[in-house]
Every structure is written in structure tokens, then in C-alpha cells.
Scaffold this motif. Structure first.
Motif, PDB file in Angstrom:
ATOM      1  N   ALA A   4       8.286   1.356  33.190  1.00  0.00           N
ATOM      2  CA  ALA A   4       7.935   0.253  32.301  1.00  0.00           C
ATOM      3  C   ALA A   4       6.887   0.705  31.289  1.00  0.00           C
ATOM      4  O   ALA A   4       6.153   1.665  31.516  1.00  0.00           O
ATOM      5  N   GLY A   5       6.838   0.025  30.165  1.00  0.00           N
ATOM      6  CA  GLY A   5       5.836   0.326  29.145  1.00  0.00           C
ATOM      7  C   GLY A   5       6.440   0.997  27.929  1.00  0.00           C
ATOM      8  O   GLY A   5       7.621   0.804  27.613  1.00  0.00           O
ATOM      9  N   ARG A   6       5.642   1.802  27.244  1.00  0.00           N
ATOM     10  CA  ARG A   6       6.076   2.429  26.006  1.00  0.00           C
ATOM     11  C   ARG A   6       7.166   3.464  26.275  1.00  0.00           C
ATOM     12  O   ARG A   6       7.056   4.290  27.173  1.00  0.00           O
ATOM     13  N   LEU A   7       8.214   3.388  25.444  1.00  0.00           N
ATOM     14  CA  LEU A   7       9.341   4.312  25.543  1.00  0.00           C
ATOM     15  C   LEU A   7       9.465   5.020  24.207  1.00  0.00           C
ATOM     16  O   LEU A   7       9.788   4.401  23.196  1.00  0.00           O
ATOM     17  N   GLU A   8       9.201   6.323  24.187  1.00  0.00           N
ATOM     18  CA  GLU A   8       9.265   7.075  22.932  1.00  0.00           C
ATOM     19  C   GLU A   8      10.687   7.545  22.685  1.00  0.00           C
ATOM     20  O   GLU A   8      11.295   8.207  23.519  1.00  0.00           O
ATOM     21  N   THR A   9      11.210   7.184  21.525  1.00  0.00           N
ATOM     22  CA  THR A   9      12.583   7.551  21.182  1.00  0.00           C
ATOM     23  C   THR A   9      12.625   8.934  20.554  1.00  0.00           C
ATOM     24  O   THR A   9      11.588   9.544  20.268  1.00  0.00           O
ATOM     25  N   SER A  10      13.832   9.432  20.313  1.00  0.00           N
ATOM     26  CA  SER A  10      13.981  10.791  19.779  1.00  0.00           C
ATOM     27  C   SER A  10      13.392  10.926  18.384  1.00  0.00           C
ATOM     28  O   SER A  10      13.035  12.028  17.973  1.00  0.00           O
ATOM     29  N   GLY A  11      13.284   9.820  17.655  1.00  0.00           N
ATOM     30  CA  GLY A  11      12.693   9.877  16.312  1.00  0.00           C
ATOM     31  C   GLY A  11      11.189   9.734  16.309  1.00  0.00           C
ATOM     32  O   GLY A  11      10.568   9.768  15.244  1.00  0.00           O
ATOM     33  N   GLY A  27       8.137   4.272  19.051  1.00  0.00           N
ATOM     34  CA  GLY A  27       8.040   3.760  20.399  1.00  0.00           C
ATOM     35  C   GLY A  27       8.657   2.378  20.540  1.00  0.00           C
ATOM     36  O   GLY A  27       8.518   1.536  19.655  1.00  0.00           O
ATOM     37  N   LEU A  28       9.339   2.144  21.639  1.00  0.00           N
ATOM     38  CA  LEU A  28       9.831   0.827  22.013  1.00  0.00           C
ATOM     39  C   LEU A  28       9.116   0.424  23.300  1.00  0.00           C
ATOM     40  O   LEU A  28       8.460   1.245  23.949  1.00  0.00           O
ATOM     41  N   PHE A  29       9.248  -0.844  23.681  1.00  0.00           N
ATOM     42  CA  PHE A  29       8.565  -1.317  24.884  1.00  0.00           C
ATOM     43  C   PHE A  29       9.581  -1.836  25.888  1.00  0.00           C
ATOM     44  O   PHE A  29      10.369  -2.730  25.579  1.00  0.00           O
ATOM     45  N   ALA A  30       9.573  -1.242  27.055  1.00  0.00           N
ATOM     46  CA  ALA A  30      10.419  -1.707  28.155  1.00  0.00           C
ATOM     47  C   ALA A  30       9.558  -2.539  29.092  1.00  0.00           C
ATOM     48  O   ALA A  30       8.583  -2.036  29.663  1.00  0.00           O
ATOM     49  N   GLU A  31       9.923  -3.794  29.241  1.00  0.00           N
ATOM     50  CA  GLU A  31       9.099  -4.699  30.026  1.00  0.00           C
ATOM     51  C   GLU A  31       9.105  -4.353  31.505  1.00  0.00           C
ATOM     52  O   GLU A  31       8.135  -4.592  32.217  1.00  0.00           O
ATOM     53  N   ARG A  32      10.210  -3.770  31.981  1.00  0.00           N
ATOM     54  CA  ARG A  32      10.287  -3.416  33.406  1.00  0.00           C
ATOM     55  C   ARG A  32      11.150  -2.178  33.585  1.00  0.00           C
ATOM     56  O   ARG A  32      11.935  -1.808  32.716  1.00  0.00           O
ATOM     57  N   ARG A  33      10.973  -1.525  34.729  1.00  0.00           N
ATOM     58  CA  ARG A  33      11.783  -0.362  35.034  1.00  0.00           C
ATOM     59  C   ARG A  33      13.129  -0.821  35.574  1.00  0.00           C
ATOM     60  O   ARG A  33      13.289  -1.969  36.010  1.00  0.00           O
TER      61      ARG A  33
END
Length: 336
Positions: free
Chosen positions: A63-70, A73-79
Motif C-alpha cells: 500500500a502507499g506510493r507506487l512509482e510507475t515506469s515514467g 507516482g500513483l497511490f494504492a490504498e491497499r495491498r
């Protein structure tokens, strides 16, 4: 086969969950999810639907910040192990797929979810995760054209549709790269709500056309130019002479080969028999003429090398899964 229930009969929103991961492609995630979000807004604004048609959520290995290939960052609220419910589960693509293919717990989770959700799908290299989870055995599938060989190695018992925008096989969907994920999402919206609403959403998203899944992933001219052998030059000539008599004998003569040797090498280099490839080229040319406003089917058929309108109609159904008339109506509806 599970069939998606039309939303008019649902008592709750259809929940679309996207599985992302580090170095996933941001458009593989945001593009399809925006299609579903925009559909919800359109139905509220134009059909006065009093509830959400779709709920969307992004999950990830953590969960939390998700860094994309570019780098964004996106945010995933849960795993992913905390996912509450999904009606449609989508697997994003991106260069991070290699690491995810080594995560046995994640692959087992994907395999388990496939038995629970109404439909499961992938965008781009997300298909490799479906393959690694054993979900593509005996299925038709596609991915980004540059990864089709890799997908064929991982999913040895799958039928790889190398040129399709997206493929539906029962309740399993796979799509080509990036924007093709939006075409696949629109195909799901059409299954749920009908063609008219899917076209209206495509129009709001300023998409040039709601493309059928069987449409080509890329330009034939670009493909031909990438070849540095006799077949590249031959393809370019064929594209400029589709109204000629493109028989194996005539093409072999132009390539300075015997017909038998030519046919064998053609399949090795191009991936399909000469007649099938000529048919696909003619369909794509005819499709382009229709998109450009051509209205006389007889003239389009003649200019693209078909014997008659019925021959063109059969070729359209075989290659694109729709008739020329249906293709024209879809295109006109998207432009309206």
C-alpha cells in the motif's frame, strides 16, 4: 463462462480493481480506469442513474506510493491481499512485470481470484502475469506486439493473436499495449451497457474510434519498412497494388522465387500464408477508405482488390469480426 450482468439490473456498482506494481506503465493503469469512471459520470449526467455504475480501485504489492515506469507516482490504498471485492480484475503492464513473475504468492493470488471474479483482464505485459499464473492455457490471448514471442514462450498452450487490439476468450480479456487497454475497457462497457453508451463514452474521451478488438495493432507500412529483405520491399509494393492479382505465383515471380519456396519462406517471415496476408491488407485498406468517408461499398471493394462486395464482407467478418456496414456505423457513431 461468466457473463457480465447488465448494470440496469444491478443493485450495487460493478467494482473494477486494477493490480499495479512498481514500474508499471501509468497509462496501462489510468487509461482503462478512466473509461469506467467516465462511464459512471456519463450515466449520471445523461441517463440520471442514481448510483455509481462502476467503482474503481488501484491495489499493489504494498500500500502507499507506487512509482510507475515514467517516474510518476500513483497511490494504492491497499495491498492486493487486502482487496475486499472485485467484479472485474485487471492486471497492468509495464517493465516491472519481470519482477512480479517471480512472486509466487502474487501469481497464486491471481490464479485464485480468476475463479471468483466475473471477468479478469490484462493490459500489455500484464498478460505475462496471467500466463505465469497458468490462466492462458487453451485460451486465445494477445499482448503488445513486441512481447508476443515472450508470451508464446511462457504460455505454450495458448493461441497468441499477435495483431489484435484486444482478445476476449470467455471471461478472460487480454489487450495490446497502452491505449489498447482503453479499447478493451470500452469493449467491457459495451458488454455491460450496450454499443451506444460505449460510443458516447469514447466520444467524451475524444477517442478517434471505438476500435474492434481484431483491428491491427500497427501500420503495415511501418512494419514493411522495418524489414530489410526482399519481403519488406514486396510488402511495400503489395500495399501500393492491392487491386492487382496478388496470387502466390505472381508474388513469387516478383520475389524471384519458385511458388513453393516463396510460400514457405513467406510463412516463416510474415507469420501467415500469402493469401491470408493479402486478405488482411485489403481489409485494412478498405477500413481506411471507410474511415475517410467512402460510402460506395462496390467501389471500395474494387479499389482494394476484392472480387465483389460479398467477398469484402466475408473478409471483414473473418479479420475484424464485423461487417463493413457495421464498421461504418461504429465509425460514424464515434464521430457523431
Amino acid at each position: 463462462m461468466r457473463r457480465s450482468t447488465r448494470k440496469q439490473t444491478r443493485q450495487r456498482p460493478h467494482r473494477v480493481v486494477m493490480l499495479g506494481y512498481p514500474r508499471a506503465q501509468i497509462l496501462d493503469i489510468s487509461g482503462p480506469l478512466e473509461v469506467f469512471a467516465r462511464t459512471t459520470r456519463w450515466l449520471r449526467d445523461h441517463r440520471h442513474l442514481q448510483r455509481d455504475a462502476y467503482e474503481i480501485e488501484l491495489i499493489a504489492p504494498t500500500a502507499g506510493r507506487l512509482e510507475t515506469s515514467g517516474g510518476l507516482g500513483l497511490f494504492a490504498e491497499r495491498r492486493y491481499t487486502e482487496m475486499r471485492r472485485a467484479d472485474t480484475l485487471l492486471i497492468a503492464g509495464g517493465i516491472g512485470y519481470r519482477e512480479m513473475m517471480q512472486d509466487r504468492k502474487l501469481l497464486q493470488w491471481i490464479q485464485n481470484q480468476a475463479t471468483k471474479v466475473e471477468r479478469i483482464g490484462s493490459i500489455c505485459t500484464g498478460a505475462l502475469l496471467l500466463a505465469a499464473a497458468g490462466l492462458l492455457d487453451g485460451k486465445s490471448a494477445t499482448t503488445h506486439w513486441d512481447y508476443c514471442d515472450r508470451l508464446a514462450q511462457v504460455a505454450r498452450n495458448a493461441r497468441i493473436e499477435r495483431d489484435a487490439i484486444y482478445v476476449q476468450c470467455d471471461n478472460l480479456y487480454t489487450s495490446a499495449g497502452v491505449t489498447a487497454g482503453m479499447d478493451m475497457a470500452l469493449g467491457m462497457v459495451e458488454a455491460d451497457w450496450g454499443k451506444a453508451i460505449a460510443l458516447a463514452v469514447a466520444q467524451e474521451l475524444v477517442m478517434y474510434l471505438k476500435r474492434p478488438g481484431g483491428q491491427s495493432q500497427f501500420s503495415r507500412h511501418l512494419t514493411a519498412q522495418r524489414r530489410d529483405d526482399v519481403f519488406g520491399n514486396l510488402e511495400l509494393w503489395m500495399l501500393d497494388h492491392l487491386d492487382a492479382e496478388l496470387t502466390v505465383e505472381n508474388l513469387a515471380r516478383r520475389a524471384d522465387m519458385s511458388p513453393r519456396h516463396f510460400a514457405r519462406l513467406f510463412v516463416q517471415r510474415i507469420g501467415m500464408p500469402p493469401a491470408a496476408y493479402v486478405r488482411r491488407l485489403r481489409v485494412e485498406q478498405a477500413r481506411s477508405r471507410i474511415e475517410s468517408g467512402a460510402t460506395r461499398a462496390k467501389q471500395v471493394a474494387r479499389e482494394c482488390g476484392f472480387a465483389d462486395e460479398q467477398s469484402m464482407r466475408r473478409a471483414f467478418r473473418h479479420v475484424l469480426g464485423v461487417t463493413p456496414t457495421d464498421y461504418r456505423s461504429r465509425f460514424a457513431g464515434a464521430r457523431a
